[in-house]
Design an enzyme around this catalytic site. Structure first.
Site, mmCIF file in Angstrom:
data_model
loop_
_atom_site.group_PDB
_atom_site.id
_atom_site.type_symbol
_atom_site.label_atom_id
_atom_site.label_comp_id
_atom_site.label_asym_id
_atom_site.label_seq_id
_atom_site.Cartn_x
_atom_site.Cartn_y
_atom_site.Cartn_z
ATOM 1 N N LYS A 1 0.660 -1.194 -0.025
ATOM 2 C CA LYS A 1 -0.041 0.018 0.132
ATOM 3 C C LYS A 1 0.948 1.241 0.040
ATOM 4 O O LYS A 1 0.696 2.239 -0.948
ATOM 5 C CB LYS A 1 -1.005 0.041 1.409
ATOM 6 C CG LYS A 1 -1.832 -1.171 1.377
ATOM 7 C CD LYS A 1 -2.752 -1.115 2.461
ATOM 8 C CE LYS A 1 -2.118 -1.228 3.981
ATOM 9 N NZ LYS A 1 -1.291 -2.600 4.006
ATOM 10 N N ARG B 1 -9.924 0.729 7.651
ATOM 11 C CA ARG B 1 -9.690 -0.743 7.953
ATOM 12 C C ARG B 1 -10.626 -1.350 9.184
ATOM 13 O O ARG B 1 -10.143 -2.430 9.320
ATOM 14 C CB ARG B 1 -8.279 -0.883 8.191
ATOM 15 C CG ARG B 1 -7.541 -0.444 9.491
ATOM 16 C CD ARG B 1 -6.174 -0.892 9.403
ATOM 17 N NE ARG B 1 -5.236 0.047 8.863
ATOM 18 C CZ ARG B 1 -4.115 -0.421 8.944
ATOM 19 N NH1 ARG B 1 -3.406 -1.368 9.030
ATOM 20 N NH2 ARG B 1 -3.119 0.829 8.273
ATOM 21 N N ARG C 1 11.631 -6.116 5.169
ATOM 22 C CA ARG C 1 11.550 -4.828 4.865
ATOM 23 C C ARG C 1 12.308 -3.940 5.792
ATOM 24 O O ARG C 1 12.406 -4.360 6.950
ATOM 25 C CB ARG C 1 10.141 -4.095 5.164
ATOM 26 C CG ARG C 1 9.746 -2.676 5.362
ATOM 27 C CD ARG C 1 8.582 -2.277 5.278
ATOM 28 N NE ARG C 1 7.784 -2.708 6.446
ATOM 29 C CZ ARG C 1 6.458 -2.670 6.750
ATOM 30 N NH1 ARG C 1 5.643 -1.934 5.519
ATOM 31 N NH2 ARG C 1 5.620 -3.188 7.693
ATOM 32 N N ARG D 1 11.116 -2.214 11.310
ATOM 33 C CA ARG D 1 10.032 -1.594 12.026
ATOM 34 C C ARG D 1 9.451 -2.583 13.234
ATOM 35 O O ARG D 1 9.588 -3.698 13.069
ATOM 36 C CB ARG D 1 8.734 -1.431 11.162
ATOM 37 C CG ARG D 1 8.309 -0.026 10.742
ATOM 38 C CD ARG D 1 7.347 -0.071 9.777
ATOM 39 N NE ARG D 1 5.780 -0.342 10.168
ATOM 40 C CZ ARG D 1 4.896 -0.436 9.329
ATOM 41 N NH1 ARG D 1 4.877 0.092 8.274
ATOM 42 N NH2 ARG D 1 3.703 -1.032 9.794
ATOM 43 N N ARG E 1 -0.924 -8.803 13.580
ATOM 44 C CA ARG E 1 -1.454 -7.832 12.570
ATOM 45 C C ARG E 1 -2.433 -8.386 11.432
ATOM 46 O O ARG E 1 -3.483 -7.969 10.892
ATOM 47 C CB ARG E 1 -0.377 -7.020 11.723
ATOM 48 C CG ARG E 1 0.288 -6.014 12.699
ATOM 49 C CD ARG E 1 1.576 -5.573 12.310
ATOM 50 N NE ARG E 1 1.635 -4.949 11.243
ATOM 51 C CZ ARG E 1 2.815 -4.968 10.361
ATOM 52 N NH1 ARG E 1 4.006 -5.668 10.847
ATOM 53 N NH2 ARG E 1 2.673 -4.249 9.322
HETATM 54 P P1 AP5 Z 1 4.795 -1.687 2.180
HETATM 55 O O1 AP5 Z 1 4.559 -0.657 0.850
HETATM 56 O O2 AP5 Z 1 5.664 -1.158 3.224
HETATM 57 O O3 AP5 Z 1 3.602 -2.426 2.424
HETATM 58 P P2 AP5 Z 1 2.253 -1.883 3.040
HETATM 59 O O4 AP5 Z 1 1.008 -2.532 2.482
HETATM 60 O O5 AP5 Z 1 2.190 -0.409 3.194
HETATM 61 O O6 AP5 Z 1 2.467 -2.679 4.578
HETATM 62 P P3 AP5 Z 1 2.343 -2.115 6.062
HETATM 63 O O7 AP5 Z 1 3.075 -3.046 6.904
HETATM 64 O O8 AP5 Z 1 2.800 -0.564 6.046
HETATM 65 O O9 AP5 Z 1 0.939 -2.069 6.289
HETATM 66 P P4 AP5 Z 1 0.153 -2.059 7.598
HETATM 67 O O10 AP5 Z 1 -1.151 -1.964 7.315
HETATM 68 O O11 AP5 Z 1 0.280 -3.374 8.465
HETATM 69 O O12 AP5 Z 1 0.761 -0.813 8.459
HETATM 70 P P5 AP5 Z 1 0.501 0.612 8.474
HETATM 71 O O13 AP5 Z 1 1.786 1.426 8.782
HETATM 72 O O14 AP5 Z 1 -0.434 1.072 7.866
HETATM 73 O O15 AP5 Z 1 5.631 -3.034 1.312
HETATM 74 C C1 AP5 Z 1 6.238 -4.081 2.387
HETATM 75 C C2 AP5 Z 1 7.564 -4.256 1.852
HETATM 76 O O16 AP5 Z 1 7.380 -5.022 0.638
HETATM 77 C C3 AP5 Z 1 8.484 -3.336 1.637
HETATM 78 O O17 AP5 Z 1 9.776 -3.807 1.860
HETATM 79 C C4 AP5 Z 1 8.523 -3.017 -0.020
HETATM 80 O O18 AP5 Z 1 9.572 -2.510 -0.419
HETATM 81 C C5 AP5 Z 1 8.262 -4.464 -0.509
HETATM 82 N N1 AP5 Z 1 7.142 -4.434 -1.637
HETATM 83 C C6 AP5 Z 1 6.157 -3.715 -1.945
HETATM 84 N N2 AP5 Z 1 5.502 -3.832 -3.068
HETATM 85 C C7 AP5 Z 1 6.322 -5.088 -3.605
HETATM 86 C C8 AP5 Z 1 6.156 -5.805 -4.717
HETATM 87 N N3 AP5 Z 1 5.255 -5.819 -5.473
HETATM 88 N N4 AP5 Z 1 6.880 -6.706 -5.090
HETATM 89 C C9 AP5 Z 1 8.095 -7.289 -3.959
HETATM 90 N N5 AP5 Z 1 8.197 -6.319 -3.179
HETATM 91 C C10 AP5 Z 1 7.304 -5.301 -2.623
HETATM 92 O O19 AP5 Z 1 0.007 0.834 9.986
HETATM 93 C C11 AP5 Z 1 0.555 0.549 11.158
HETATM 94 C C12 AP5 Z 1 0.042 0.549 12.440
HETATM 95 O O20 AP5 Z 1 -0.930 1.654 12.615
HETATM 96 C C13 AP5 Z 1 -1.329 -0.623 12.669
HETATM 97 O O21 AP5 Z 1 -1.015 -1.821 12.778
HETATM 98 C C14 AP5 Z 1 -2.246 0.087 13.372
HETATM 99 O O22 AP5 Z 1 -1.783 0.013 14.983
HETATM 100 C C15 AP5 Z 1 -2.167 1.368 13.152
HETATM 101 N N6 AP5 Z 1 -3.030 1.934 12.093
HETATM 102 C C16 AP5 Z 1 -2.887 2.647 10.880
HETATM 103 N N7 AP5 Z 1 -3.947 2.910 10.341
HETATM 104 C C17 AP5 Z 1 -5.044 2.484 11.138
HETATM 105 C C18 AP5 Z 1 -6.484 2.552 11.202
HETATM 106 N N8 AP5 Z 1 -6.917 3.066 10.015
HETATM 107 N N9 AP5 Z 1 -6.960 2.082 12.168
HETATM 108 C C19 AP5 Z 1 -6.440 1.450 13.100
HETATM 109 N N10 AP5 Z 1 -5.115 1.423 13.422
HETATM 110 C C20 AP5 Z 1 -4.515 2.028 12.263
#
Ligand code: AP5
Length: 222
Positions: free
Chosen positions: A13, A88, A127, A160, A171
């Site tokens: 994402k 989400r 990552r 992270r 998660r």
């Molecule tokens: P990356 O792009 O970082 O993936 P991502 O989908 O953004 O993963 P996240 O772990 O950031 O998502 P998340 O939803 O768990 O965490 P968030 O930060 O939103 O890619 C991952 C890896 O793969 C990278 O190394 C990248 O280089 C690689 N990659 C990407 N695409 C690729 C491809 N096509 N091929 C190969 N490699 C690839 O949230 C963190 C925390 O915040 C949550 O756990 C929660 O506690 C809180 N939070 C955030 N939003 C909310 C909400 N709306 N409600 C409640 N709590 C929330």
């Protein structure tokens, strides 16, 4: 234009939202990044969010809706916006619909980045990210130019804290329990567009661009 990017942890994402933001000039709003900044800065929001985030749990809906409402009011400045990681839960999705209705707006695209859990876990396990500027790399698929250092600002790259194996597992449980029904909420209303996110970064980007550039109407962009 308002675009929602949904998907499990590690679906890409953030990676794709950054690319689309650069290509379109849309504002990339990552709730995960905003929360991490708030924790780093020790704000009231950060103090409230940190224990949930450290455990890999979701931050309560009222906190998230307050954050998004404020953002829509203050920071958007008339540009398009890509929401990465919000909504989400179903209450967040319903709350977002209401917030937008109050402003005479709608969501233009809801894009689900679909990937199997095994592939996503592999990505998260390799990552590394830069706490200084938020850039993200991958030690298998997206190596930094200089080992251990951020391509953008030269800062040290770290894992992270919520990418530890047991946190990743939690998660994914949260994703299945809370975010799957959110995906079904949009699907049942005919608003969901699905992109196969298990492919290389550039291929996924092209599929998302197709969805962006289409005039209207959800279809599978595989
Ligand atoms: P990356 O792009 O970082 O993936 P991502 O989908 O953004 O993963 P996240 O772990 O950031 O998502 P998340 O939803 O768990 O965490 P968030 O930060 O939103 O890619 C991952 C890896 O793969 C990278 O190394 C990248 O280089 C690689 N990659 C990407 N695409 C690729 C491809 N096509 N091929 C190969 N490699 C690839 O949230 C963190 C925390 O915040 C949550 O756990 C929660 O506690 C809180 N939070 C955030 N939003 C909310 C909400 N709306 N409600 C409640 N709590 C929330």
């Amino acid at each position: 234009m308002i675009v929602v990017l949904l998907g499990p942890p590690g679906a890409g994402k953030g990676t794709q939202a950054k690319r689309m933001g650069s290509a379109t000039g849309f504002k990339h709003v990552s709730t995960g990044d905003l929360l991490r900044e708030a924790v780093e800065d020790g704000t009231e929001l950060g103090i409230r969010a940190v224990e949930y985030m450290d455990a890999g749990s979701l931050v309560p809906d009222d906190v998230m809706l307050g954050l998004i409402s404020e953002l829509l009011d203050r920071k958007r400045q008339g540009t398009g916006v890509i929401l990465d990681g919000f909504p989400r839960t179903v209450p967040q999705a319903e709350g977002l619909d209401q917030l937008l209705e109050d402003r005479g707006e709608i969501i233009d695209r809801v894009i689900f980045l679909d990937i199997g859990e095994e592939d996503a876990v592999e990505r998260l396990s390799s990552r590394v990210s830069c706490p200084n500027c938020g850039s993200v790399h991958n030690l298998t698929t997206d190596l930094p130019k200089v080992d251990g250092l951020c391509d953008t600002c030269g800062g040290p790259l770290v894992r992270r804290p919520d990418d530890e194996p047991e946190k990743i597992e939690h998660r994914f449980e949260q994703f299945q329990r809370e975010t799957r029904p959110t995906i079904e909420y949009y699907r049942s209303e005919g608003r969901l567009e699905t992109v196969d996110a298990g492919r290389p970064i550039e291929e996924v980007q092209k599929a998302i661009e197709m969805v962006f550039n289409r005039n209207s109407g959800p279809q599978a962009a595989r």
